[in-house]
Design an enzyme around this catalytic site. Structure first.
Site, PDB file in Angstrom:
ATOM      1  N   GLY A 168      52.930  37.420  65.099  1.00 15.34           N
ATOM      2  CA  GLY A 168      51.989  36.815  64.142  1.00 15.34           C
ATOM      3  C   GLY A 168      50.674  37.528  63.978  1.00 15.34           C
ATOM      4  CD  GLU A 220      50.518  44.432  63.015  1.00 13.36           C
ATOM      5  OE1 GLU A 220      50.285  45.634  62.896  1.00 13.36           O
ATOM      6  OE2 GLU A 220      50.999  43.927  64.063  1.00 13.36           O
ATOM      7  CG  ASP A 246      61.606  34.082  66.676  1.00 17.10           C
ATOM      8  OD1 ASP A 246      61.488  34.300  65.460  1.00 17.10           O
ATOM      9  OD2 ASP A 246      60.648  34.174  67.487  1.00 17.10           O
ATOM     10  CE  LYS A 295      58.719  36.590  66.397  1.00 16.46           C
ATOM     11  NZ  LYS A 295      58.327  35.329  67.054  1.00 16.46           N
ATOM     12  N   GLY A 314      55.084  19.707  66.850  1.00 15.52           N
ATOM     13  CA  GLY A 314      55.252  20.732  65.824  1.00 15.52           C
ATOM     14  C   GLY A 314      55.337  22.140  66.389  1.00 15.52           C
TER      15      GLY A 314
END
Ligand SMILES: NC(=O)c1ccc[n+]([C@@H]2O[C@H](COP(=O)([O-])OP(=O)(O)OC[C@H]3O[C@@H](n4cnc5c(N)ncnc54)[C@H](OP(=O)(O)O)[C@@H]3O)[C@@H](O)[C@H]2O)c1
Length: 438
Positions: free
Chosen positions: A134, A129, A201, A205, A187
């Site tokens: 996230g 999951e 990325d 997914k 960040g």
């Protein structure tokens, strides 16, 4: 009270959060599971490193065998990242009949065939999951909530860094480079942001979403990937004038035995829900043939949101263990005999509407020549804008055309022909316009 014992590889951002969540919500977990969870072992790279969590009750090591060969460990959690060592750990844990939970999208996308073949062979659960979006329980929606539906379409904003950058560029008219530097200082972007801003990325997914939606294991390398580095404030402004917002989308659709799987910037109509997903937030829009449009929204990264998804998978597997069930839900939504080998559609075959921004020297007949080439290639124009002309006759001007639905191959052929005209003053910008079924 029975305690399910967990061995964790990696106590970094996500691993440490998993330990914190299990400790903080132990009582709640016990009331939901009827058993407790206990992290008894962890494997890290630097055991002497100071950590934000107490290591009380956890035996730390650098040796994977301390977890893999411990018969007391009920569930293995892989949170070190990377595809090599992580892949070996997952395969070996499964080989030893230990169920696995991982947040590792790179591994699940790039080594899908090896990992899922082993999962099916051993008939064990694989908790994944946390690997997509996230803290948003989107894979569970896909595999369980929508298990009665054919998935017609997947459209996801699944990379928070890109969405933060595009949202800021839209709100402030700032350049990509300036917003990226700010995102890094806050960040929200890595020191080396290439993996995020170039779309890889999101592609990892998407591979996972497509595999789960269509019961397949696509070849990750066949996914078309374009990032956001070429998007300019000018495109965002013109898109806005035309009623669109620029988003990096991960798109999956099925056409018989072929799937579309592509990641690229796209123009989304301002009145669509995905257009209002801003900042670091993620959203996955899924259309089922019965449920119709659904959208899940939330935090796509960060220790606690991602840790929450990991712990929910641990609880799910612990429920199986307590019920004496080896595995309840097939890893890729379908039973092994129904897995399909689906090809990813070549980009030149897709059909879309297009935003095209030409940079031209303003001469008589420019527009007629561009539209003639496009007409010769079966492309019809839906609308056009030509922003105010420059004061300097030698400066290039922008011409923006929105096409009706056309074949990518025809659009690329037109652009190649148009590039030869001597009035073309620079690279033509192409952004696909995404329309949604639901
Ligand atoms: N961070 C997020 O928001 C997020 C979101 C979704 C998915 N994920 C995925 O979750 C996974 C973990 O990410 P993270 O952000 O938690 O990473 P991280 O903060 O860099 O932590 C990595 C952990 O793995 C350990 N490690 C690294 N190499 C190792 C090796 N060779 N042997 C043993 N241990 C090793 C490190 O040990 P030391 O602590 O001793 O250095 C560290 O504890 C990745 O697959 C990532 O893609 C992360």
């Amino acid at each position: 009270m029975q305690f399910i014992k967990i061995g964790i590889f990696g106590l970094g951002v996500v691993g440490a959060s998993v330990v914190s969540i299990i400790r903080k919500n132990q009582d709640l977990i016990q009331s939901r599971l009827g058993a407790g969870l206990e992290v008894t072992r962890a494997v890290v790279a630097n055991p002497g490193k100071p950590r934000d969590i107490s290591l009380e009750g956890i035996t730390l090591s650098t040796d994977p065998a301390t977890i893999l060969d411990d018969p007391e460990i009920d569930i293995v959690v892989e949170l070190i990242g990377g595809v090599d060592l992580a892949g070996e750990i997952v395969l070996q844990a499964l080989e030893r009949d230990k169920p696995v939970v991982t947040a590792n999208k790179a591994l699940l996308a790039e080594r899908a065939r090896e990992i899922f073949t082993k999962v099916y062979e051993k008939d064990l659960p694989l908790g994944l999951e946390a690997s997509v979006a996230g803290g948003i329980p989107v894979l569970r929606s896909l595999k369980e909530g929508l298990s009665a539906d054919r998935i017609i379409e997947i459209s996801g904003i699944v990379n928070g860094t890109c969405n933060y950058i595009l949202s800021k560029m839209t709100a402030e008219g700032a350049s990509f480079d300036d917003v990226l530097a700010e995102a890094q200082s806050l960040g929200y972007a890595e020191a080396d942001p290439a993996f995020d801003v170039e779309g890889f990325d999101a592609a990892h997914k998407l591979a996972i979403l497509v595999n789960l939606a269509y019961g397949t294991m696509v070849n990750f390398k066949d996914i078309h990937v374009e990032g956001i580095t070429a998007i300019t404030p000018m495109d965002i402004e013109y898109a806005g004038l035309l009623g669109f917002t620029v988003k990096l989308l991960a798109i999956g659709k099925i056409h018989g035995e072929v799937v579309e799987a592509r990641v690229h910037p796209a123009l989304v109509a301002n009145d669509h829900l995905l257009a209002s997903v801003n900042g670091v937030f993620n959203a996955v829009f899924l259309t089922g043939d019965n449920a119709d449009a659904t959208m899940s929204y939330g935090r796509g990264a960060g220790g606690l949101p991602t840790g929450s998804a990991v712990v929910s998978d641990i609880i799910d597997i612990a429920r199986n263990l307590r019920a004496g069930i080896r595995n309840k839900i097939p890893a890729l939504s379908v039973i092994q005999e129904r897995l399909r080998d689906l090809e990813i559609m070549k980009m030149d075959r897709i059909r879309s509407e297009y935003y095209l921004r030409f940079q031209v020297f303003d001469r008589v007949g420019v527009l007629a020549q561009i539209t003639r080439v496009m007409g010769d290639n079966n492309i019809s124009i839906q609308s056009m804008i030509q922003p105010a002309l420059s004061d300097h006759p030698d400066d290039p001007v922008q011409v923006i055309l929105i096409t009706h639905r056309a074949r990518e191959a025809d659009v690329q052929k037109s652009l190649a022909e148009i590039a030869h005209f001597d009035f073309i003053a620079g690279e033509t910008q192409l952004i696909r316009i995404e329309r949604f079924t639901g």
